[in-house]
Design a protein around this motif. Sequence first.
Motif, PDB file in Angstrom:
ATOM      1  N   ASN B 209     -71.004  22.089  13.932  1.00 11.93           N
ATOM      2  CA  ASN B 209     -71.951  23.102  13.478  1.00 11.93           C
ATOM      3  C   ASN B 209     -71.170  24.215  12.792  1.00 11.93           C
ATOM      4  N   TYR B 210     -71.219  24.188  11.485  1.00 14.71           N
ATOM      5  CA  TYR B 210     -70.444  25.121  10.673  1.00 14.71           C
ATOM      6  C   TYR B 210     -71.437  26.126  10.112  1.00 14.71           C
ATOM      7  N   THR B 211     -71.299  27.364  10.483  1.00 10.61           N
ATOM      8  CA  THR B 211     -72.339  28.313  10.062  1.00 10.61           C
ATOM      9  C   THR B 211     -71.876  29.149   8.883  1.00 10.61           C
ATOM     10  N   GLU B 212     -72.795  29.932   8.384  1.00 11.26           N
ATOM     11  CA  GLU B 212     -72.560  30.729   7.186  1.00 11.26           C
ATOM     12  C   GLU B 212     -71.542  31.841   7.429  1.00 11.26           C
ATOM     13  N   SER B 270     -71.280  19.573   7.652  1.00  9.97           N
ATOM     14  CA  SER B 270     -72.081  20.654   8.214  1.00  9.97           C
ATOM     15  C   SER B 270     -71.973  21.906   7.351  1.00  9.97           C
ATOM     16  N   HIS B 274     -75.350  23.182   5.717  1.00 14.23           N
ATOM     17  CA  HIS B 274     -75.851  24.288   6.546  1.00 14.23           C
ATOM     18  C   HIS B 274     -76.653  23.770   7.734  1.00 14.23           C
ATOM     19  N   ARG B 275     -76.288  22.614   8.210  1.00 12.91           N
ATOM     20  CA  ARG B 275     -76.987  22.016   9.356  1.00 12.91           C
ATOM     21  C   ARG B 275     -75.937  21.438  10.303  1.00 12.91           C
ATOM     22  N   PRO B 276     -76.281  21.305  11.575  1.00 17.29           N
ATOM     23  CA  PRO B 276     -75.364  20.573  12.459  1.00 17.29           C
ATOM     24  C   PRO B 276     -75.311  19.102  12.048  1.00 17.29           C
TER      25      PRO B 276
END
Lengths: 744, 744
Positions: B209-212, B270, B274-276
């Motif tokens: 899960n790579y977030t902004e 990811s 922008h999603r897991p």
Amino acid sequence: MAEAIDYDYIGTRPIRPDGIEKVTGRAKFGADEVLPGMLVGKVLRSPYAHANIRSIDTTDAEAVPGVLAVITAADFPDRTNLSAGVRRFSDNIIAGKKVVYHGHAVAAVAALSDSAADAAIGKIVVDYEVLPPVVDALSAMKDDAPLLHDDLTTRGGDESKPSNIAAQQVISKGDVEKGFKEAEHIVERTFVTPMVHQGYIEPHACTANYTETGKATLWCCTQGHFDVRNATARMLRMQLGDLKVIASEIGGGFGGKTTIYLEPLALKLSQLTHRPVRMVMSREEVFRATGPASGTVNTIKIGCKSDGTITAMSAKLIYEAGAYPGSPMGAGSMCIFAPYDVENVRIEGFDVVVNRPRVAAYRAPGAPQSMYAGESVLDELAQEIGMDPLDFRMKNAADEGTQAAYGPRFQTIGLKQCIEAAKRHPNYNVELGEDEGRGIAVGFWFNGGNQSSAEVHITDDGNVMVVEGSPDIGGSRASMALMAAETLSVPYEKVNVNIADTDSTGYCATTGGSRTTFATGLAVIQASESVIRELRKRAAAMMDIDMDQVEWVEGEARPKAGVNVDAEPLSLRDIARGAARTGGPISGRASLNAQGPGPAFSVNMADVHVDRETGLVTVKSFTSIQDAGKAIHPDYVEGQMQGGAVQGIGWALNEEYIYDQEGILENPGFLDYRMPVASDLPMIDTEIVEVPNPNHPFGVRGCGETPIVAPLAAVGNAVSRALDMRISELPMSPPKILEALSEG
Amino acid sequence: MAEAIDYDYIGTRPIRPDGIEKVTGRAKFGADEVLPGMLVGKVLRSPYAHANIRSIDTTDAEAVPGVLAVITAADFPDRTNLSAGVRRFSDNIIAGKKVVYHGHAVAAVAALSDSAADAAIGKIVVDYEVLPPVVDALSAMKDDAPLLHDDLTTRGGDESKPSNIAAQQVISKGDVEKGFKEAEHIVERTFVTPMVHQGYIEPHACTANYTETGKATLWCCTQGHFDVRNATARMLRMQLGDLKVIASEIGGGFGGKTTIYLEPLALKLSQLTHRPVRMVMSREEVFRATGPASGTVNTIKIGCKSDGTITAMSAKLIYEAGAYPGSPMGAGSMCIFAPYDVENVRIEGFDVVVNRPRVAAYRAPGAPQSMYAGESVLDELAQEIGMDPLDFRMKNAADEGTQAAYGPRFQTIGLKQCIEAAKRHPNYNVELGEDEGRGIAVGFWFNGGNQSSAEVHITDDGNVMVVEGSPDIGGSRASMALMAAETLSVPYEKVNVNIADTDSTGYCATTGGSRTTFATGLAVIQASESVIRELRKRAAAMMDIDMDQVEWVEGEARPKAGVNVDAEPLSLRDIARGAARTGGPISGRASLNAQGPGPAFSVNMADVHVDRETGLVTVKSFTSIQDAGKAIHPDYVEGQMQGGAVQGIGWALNEEYIYDQEGILENPGFLDYRMPVASDLPMIDTEIVEVPNPNHPFGVRGCGETPIVAPLAAVGNAVSRALDMRISELPMSPPKILEALSEG
């Protein structure tokens, strides 16, 4: 006021680490934990505000297809031999022999689906013996009032017979009788404030997974997952080591998420079903069954000389606790006259149970109500003697060395600086128009210390990993990172703050009471200092000199001046990269019980316009001035001040729990429970005053509680001056204003 | 052998804390992390064992409905300026300019569903220039062999021209030529061992899960989440502070989960979507594209006198690395003759690349192959001189003070005790039947130390919370708890062990090399000792005496004898309950780079029956004897011994990767890759020998690697004696046996 210190990171305004995830929707809140096989948990709540439970029949509910468990208090450990406090705490989670408020949890179910759970809730048969409810404090205090609890007597009062008065206390210094005799002017008035909601957007939610090992994991939105663990484990008689609690992000708490409601129910349902169980309150449940702020009836009497010298202050403070003892009457008593250096003070407080949900904390719990009353009477006195209300406060203001009635002798405090700042603030000198008034009020909160822990780990590439256990409810990750960056002299961007679960880090008390930046911050600073010692030791080994010959300056280990060694300075990264060769991973930690949080004073001023035709009060400007000691991250201090102002304005003008005579809340939702929204409000102007707390290396005072304390009186005083008439009951909503105007 | 120490907890056999959740199915493994909005990630793999990639066209794949991202190496940071090692590591994760094994990852997709992902994989167009593959080490070493890597030269050899020999090294002591001249008997033989699989049941799996924010969380099954973090962050050029890795439970690893495959792909997918993203390998992918154990070709020559004195030992060890350098040739070289105190030793090793997946660790990596060969020749020599094989080993056995060819002079070791235990073991004296043979062999592993960290926190109710970062692959939670319980003198049941994520605790190197009970155990012991210091300090404050006057005995703080104070002993709980008043939460921690892991020797013996008609070898009995130094939890030491025996028996008799001439694996699944199951095996008898490691407070030696080292030779020697014929190629499967019998 001490010289301002030139910090590298403290006082800057970087974006908070959790900011982007919250804006993009990636952050996980209380209801966002998803586990395979997860069940839906729901609660059956009492339709009566006061009733005995004769029996509960769950047979039909258990037979609903898709229902895996139905529980009542009988499924929990027996409460007979518990202390009254622990027993009542448990009774509030799920009712034992009686229900004491409308919405009180009576049973709970776990099912495969929402609809199965709802169907089962509808099939639980409860035989109630309905009792007359007592819905307000004054009724509850009457001798013939129905009793909520047979075994409740008055702590600090008559303990010989049961009463709805749970506690009674007096704080005093000097001789108020003598003081009033010396007074040339006396004002006495009674003020009524309603129960109000903290207004957090996120309902209470949790997911429990209780496995066959006897160990469980609990995800929830809370201000303090360690204390959730402790309270939940106590009710379920679990070892603390058997319950791991993980705090989600929090969609607002403001004190309302310092206690537990669903957690023991979800755990018990999970234990019985061998499945994870998620429970999420509806908004209605939040209103009907979780803790609001106390309603109060406060009578204040203050006397002064014509020159403005206050000679005596007295207060009788009556706080509604809701259905179980524990209103914040104590804190309200501590705060009310604390800003003033007055010889004769007497504060009498009452904690009264009524058939409403048990109150919970709400920012500066207890203080807004009592100080609303106190600051209103001060305003009236100032008007009576024709003195500027700020000058009147300044003349009587507490300062370093003042002995507060509630106990301590103040160290360095910033009240006078706040009053001065208000006096010179442009907003204080704007000309007022017709039907407009300007109110000022002083706010105060003593601030919390309490226990905290922190660890700091250095990665191979020189990143700083801060680990602590205080949920971030107002930007504390950023504050912790700034303090670690400052202490270690490393860039803020290199510092990562992780709020770890209860199994992974040392105990931190609940985030609340404005303790976290102070106390957990101290732990982070001390843990960083222990890392610096380790870095010096490692650098000394690399330079082949003694640790005492190495100093840590500007993010580098350097041989001290005069040490005869041919060694280049070593950066954090240089040392981290070689850590395996100098003794392994570099880490440090600290635990403490923080002493000496600096009290925080504020001055708020409000300009209002009152529409005499509609009764609508419009806040034209609002100015919040507060001593933060040192603002670690000024944006988030200002945010606290603005948020507190808005909540206080709502409390003053619109918000109230409206109960009918049967003890049923008539406005359990944000449509009928009117909170101010952006279009109701002016920009809240802020001014941070910085009078450093001598007990913190950076001078931090807590800043989260004080902002909500003064707005009620500031708005009340403004309305009173606009109308030339004192309205002494909150909220000052249009009908109340019109009624007052018609009564003239 | 030191006197046995009487421990309270160490050496007992409580149920492991993770046991029940694993049995009931509640434990979360690598593929069990579920996140809202999660995508499916899949990998396109090369259909050729050796080919240049001319181009990749992802246009059609991207157009498949439900496909959110398609990535190739071009989506990752440029590899041009990386060191060869880092570049090849990245190339193995996703191919750059060429594919070097069948199944090599070429592209990856993220999609809403399995079927969309599959469809997209089918629409990626790769233009390959197919090259001739080199599928075994001997072919690869030929001068005219196709080269896998233009830029690969021989470390330690001819570095002037590219070669498939990645490294070459010689370990030696004495003069082997002279030694062989002194010998009265010499045996020389070449042995071939196949590539084999570690046989873990759980395929590689991860969720990213790579977030902004630029920060990411990764869940995966691994033996070392800190090193997963480090390797993954390096490939993605992330700061270590920006990647949090959470280790799931692990369904077997045995060395195979010490490296990464899917993790950078999932993170990149990811990041872009922008999603897991969750990725789980199929069994076929595990076989085709993850690291097995090296195939080897090992030539051994040993000479001895007629009285059994070995005069010289030499070995030429050729290890297949798979497609990129890095076979365990080094460790295989270290181990092969380490059990013997012989004057003249020479070991030459080769690390050779071939068009097969890059090898990974498999318990005692490299040692089973080399020691299979060495112990086989020793057996043949013993037969030749008519000496009991145990007596032959005993005559030449290393002991305290022996200088091993690979470097160290042994401290206290337990080889002779193991040989003695074997000699007197009932299984060594059972009479053999027709077509039966008994084989013995010695095993050895030097064991690992490396970096570890641990924290210990005490809860209010006296629970002990151990926090560390070594994934539990063989019961280490139980071992850590036992060591903490012993150190602190608190009941085992009160100790909880949490394997925290990389953001929450200090660095621990990967669980492997038999380092964890030793090194992380040391950190837990030292952290517990630091808690004891804190407990003494707090007790002293409560007793109003000096810390030096308090001792910690039997789980209590007591005034030392002679201290004049009227104070009752204080239990852990007494002190914990009052911690807020004596300085806050009680915790301790330690980090270290552990030195001095004790080498572990073993003796294994196998009785086999060979069916001359079918070629089937049946293991009638198997006995594993091993020096554990001190068995913290004997069940799990025995489990290690039994598991290693079973894996070694499989390696000896059945297991092999069967490649065709194009470099395509023909048996990529457990149906055709034949591992022994319970019905193939006798009960594995174990005997733990305890010769304490002087470098560990409880005497721990690692115990996880050594068990797999001796079984290959023990079974081989048994088969050889049953048949009166040496079979020198593994596995000794029925066709191989029949072929040998027919060749006579």
